[in-house]
Design an enzyme around this catalytic site. Structure first.
Site, PDB file in Angstrom:
ATOM      1  N   SER A   1      14.031 -33.656 -88.471  1.00  0.00           N
ATOM      2  CA  SER A   1      15.077 -32.704 -88.124  1.00  0.00           C
ATOM      3  C   SER A   1      15.766 -33.145 -86.848  1.00  0.00           C
ATOM      4  O   SER A   1      15.153 -33.763 -85.960  1.00  0.00           O
ATOM      5  CB  SER A   1      14.484 -31.309 -87.910  1.00  0.00           C
ATOM      6  OG  SER A   1      15.451 -30.406 -87.407  1.00  0.00           O
TER       7      SER A   1
ATOM      8  N   TYR B   1       9.046 -25.112 -84.133  1.00  0.00           N
ATOM      9  CA  TYR B   1       9.584 -25.991 -85.175  1.00  0.00           C
ATOM     10  C   TYR B   1       9.959 -27.348 -84.588  1.00  0.00           C
ATOM     11  O   TYR B   1       9.653 -28.398 -85.165  1.00  0.00           O
ATOM     12  CB  TYR B   1      10.803 -25.329 -85.821  1.00  0.00           C
ATOM     13  CG  TYR B   1      11.430 -26.119 -86.940  1.00  0.00           C
ATOM     14  CD1 TYR B   1      10.871 -26.124 -88.211  1.00  0.00           C
ATOM     15  CD2 TYR B   1      12.605 -26.843 -86.727  1.00  0.00           C
ATOM     16  CE1 TYR B   1      11.452 -26.840 -89.249  1.00  0.00           C
ATOM     17  CE2 TYR B   1      13.190 -27.562 -87.753  1.00  0.00           C
ATOM     18  CZ  TYR B   1      12.623 -27.552 -89.015  1.00  0.00           C
ATOM     19  OH  TYR B   1      13.200 -28.269 -90.037  1.00  0.00           O
TER      20      TYR B   1
END
Length: 236
Positions: A127, A140
């Site tokens: 990501s 995250y």
């Protein structure tokens, strides 16, 4: 025919990669938790595998005897967005468990056979949050930063054996990742400008895999042309 294992194949990027690799001639094992969703993509090229990647005994049993040429570690989840000081430890544990710990465990099961054969390709869906700070996404981001570091170190371990490792770094992709943690208005704002589509990522994966064995794309970033900061749209 080469075999590709794609986790998180029930929707979004994983589903698109499974379909794209099947079209490219791979035998695809599409793993995910939703049997109905997997049944929707089952074909002569795609074998569905109902599997929770955090269930280590189940994962080990499912992979026993399988020869995997390409591993796409795509399964992941987004914990509720919010300031880390207010985060629930169960949400933090789940984010790390699904996005990082389960990925390491699955990779550990697959790469010994690749090393023995002297070939293989491992890909990770990382990501942009691993490489730049975003508010309300600390856990995250930590998990995805762990994936980035792991991919680089794994490449150092395995490249002498002819194994390629690629980190996929998507920005804003139009998937169901935020479906349960953002309301309709926040999602509409996030996708007000055209986002990257799952198929765009899948086409890049296919192109990377098609390179000759002596060429390894170690990381590719794929971002929307007109980016936004979705993590600021926190559900109230």
């Amino acid at each position: 025919m080469k075999t590709a294992l794609v986790t998180g194949a029930t929707s979004g990027i994983g589903r698109a990669i499974a379909l794209e690799l099947a079209q490219a001639g791979y035998r695809v094992i599409a793993a995910g938790r939703s049997e109905p969703a997997l049944a929707g993509i089952a074909s002569g090229q795609i074998t569905p595998l109902v599997l929770d990647v955090t269930d280590r005994p189940a994962v080990a049993a499912a992979l026993a005897g399988l020869e995997i040429d390409v591993l796409v570690n795509n399964a992941g989840m987004m914990p509720p967005l919010g300031n880390f000081a207010d985060a629930d430890m169960d949400d933090i544990d789940r984010a790390i468990g699904v996005n990082l710990t389960a990925v390491l465990a699955l990779t550990r099961l697959v790469v010994p056979q690749m090393r023995q054969r002297g070939s293989g390709h491992v890909l990770f869906t990382g990501s942009a949050a691993a490489h730049a700070p975003f508010p309300n996404m600390a856990a995250y981001s930590a998990a995805k930063a762990g994936i980035s570091g792991f991919a680089a170190a794994l490449r150092a371990d395995l490249s002498p054996h002819g194994i390629r490792v690629t980190e996929i770094v998507p920005g804003r992709v139009e998937t169901a990742l935020y479906a349960d943690i953002l309301d309709a208005d926040a999602r509409a704002a996030m996708y007000a400008a055209k986002a990257v589509q799952p198929q765009d990522v899948a086409q890049m994966v296919r192109a990377v895999l098609a390179l000759p064995e002596w060429a390894d794309v170690t990381r590719f970033d794929i971002m929307p042309t007109r980016p936004t900061t979705p993590s600021q749209q926190v559900k109230k």
